[in-house]
Design an enzyme around this catalytic site. Structure first.
Site, PDB file in Angstrom:
ATOM      1  N   CYS A 140       0.865  -1.184   0.000  1.00  0.00           N
ATOM      2  CA  CYS A 140       0.000   0.000   0.000  1.00  0.00           C
ATOM      3  C   CYS A 140       0.896   1.226   0.000  1.00  0.00           C
ATOM      4  O   CYS A 140       1.598   1.489   0.970  1.00  0.00           O
ATOM      5  CB  CYS A 140      -0.910  -0.003   1.227  1.00  0.00           C
ATOM      6  SG  CYS A 140      -1.953   1.471   1.355  1.00  0.00           S
TER       7      CYS A 140
ATOM      8  N   GLU B 147      -4.058   1.245  -5.687  1.00  0.00           N
ATOM      9  CA  GLU B 147      -3.120   0.211  -6.115  1.00  0.00           C
ATOM     10  C   GLU B 147      -2.987   0.288  -7.625  1.00  0.00           C
ATOM     11  O   GLU B 147      -3.864   0.810  -8.309  1.00  0.00           O
ATOM     12  CB  GLU B 147      -3.611  -1.167  -5.670  1.00  0.00           C
ATOM     13  CG  GLU B 147      -2.558  -2.252  -5.747  1.00  0.00           C
ATOM     14  CD  GLU B 147      -1.279  -1.881  -5.022  1.00  0.00           C
ATOM     15  OE1 GLU B 147      -0.359  -1.352  -5.717  1.00  0.00           O
ATOM     16  OE2 GLU B 147      -1.188  -2.089  -3.800  1.00  0.00           O
TER      17      GLU B 147
END
Length: 256
Positions: free
Chosen positions: A2, A111
């Site tokens: 992340c 993402e």
């Protein structure tokens, strides 16, 4: 992993989820990046007997954990994520896993799908039902050579759930609200006793939304970076070549 996330919920919504009476007002943040301040929730001092409020408080920490034993931060890598499967074994995270587990309020994360090592498409990944979620986090207070202290933190990650595994093979660990107290309780809950909380989210919990590459630049901080764009189109297959016909067959009908 992340590398970017967002917290666009209001302070009132965050307080309602995490029970933070000391929470100060803050603006929505659409593109939170490493080294920037992030909101963390940690266990506080026990409250008076009979109080219905949990013993929690909030603080701002630098996103990028620095262990206490680091001598020169310039030669130390930026630890924004910690793999949950090995965090109790790694020297960088072992102490924080035992003594300083935290929650990180978030509205979702970003993402990138990669092909051949190159980023091809960004996605804004949010809960389908909306609301505020809690990433599992770790915190360390680093004492700088001059004596100043700096609170730092990292996000724990796990295997991606089925609904987003086609984008990336990792995702942040998300702690359910009913498990907040157990995760934050570092007095009586050792890492092995909360290991069951560090698992992928249930399938269909998240909704991946393709977005533009505006999120790639830290300077872009407005809501436009979360607007849906068309997913990349697959290249059209080459058209078959038309066969040449002889004068004897030019007057015949063809299905092609």
């Amino acid at each position: 992993m992340c590398g970017r996330f967002a917290l666009t919920a209001s302070p009132k919504e965050v307080d309602a989820t995490f029970s933070l009476p000391d929470l100060e007002a803050f603006p929505p943040r659409y593109n939170i990046a490493p080294t920037q301040p992030i909101l963390m929730v940690v266990a506080g001092e026990p409250r008076e007997p009979g109080s219905n409020l949990p013993d929690r408080h909030s603080l701002l920490v630098r996103w990028g954990l620095i262990p206490t034993w680091v001598k020169d931060t310039r030669e130390f890598p930026l630890l924004i994520n910690a793999r949950s499967e090995t965090a109790t074994e790694k020297a960088s995270f072992r102490t924080a896993m035992r003594h300083r587990r935290a929650l990180i309020p978030a509205s979702g994360f970003y993402e990138w799908r990669q092909v051949g090592g190159k980023r091809t498409q960004a996605y804004w990944i949010r809960p389908k039902r909306g609301g505020v979620i809690a990433f599992a986090g770790l915190m360390e207070t680093y004492a700088e050579p001059g004596g100043a202290e700096m609170d730092t933190g990292a996000i724990l990650t796990t295997k991606a759930s089925r609904d987003i595994a086609h984008i990336h093979d990792r995702m942040p660990v998300v702690i359910h609200q009913q498990d907040f107290s157990r995760w934050l309780d570092c007095r009586s809950q050792e890492p092995r006793e909360v290991a069951d909380l560090m698992r992928p989210m249930e399938p269909d919990f998240f909704e991946p939304i393709p977005v533009s590459d505006l999120v790639n630049k830290v300077a872009n901080t407005g809501p436009r970076i979360q607007e849906r764009v068309g997913a990349p189109e697959a290249p059209e297959p080459p058209k078959p070549e038309r066969r040449k016909t002889s004068p004897a067959t030019q007057d015949q009908m063809s299905l092609f």
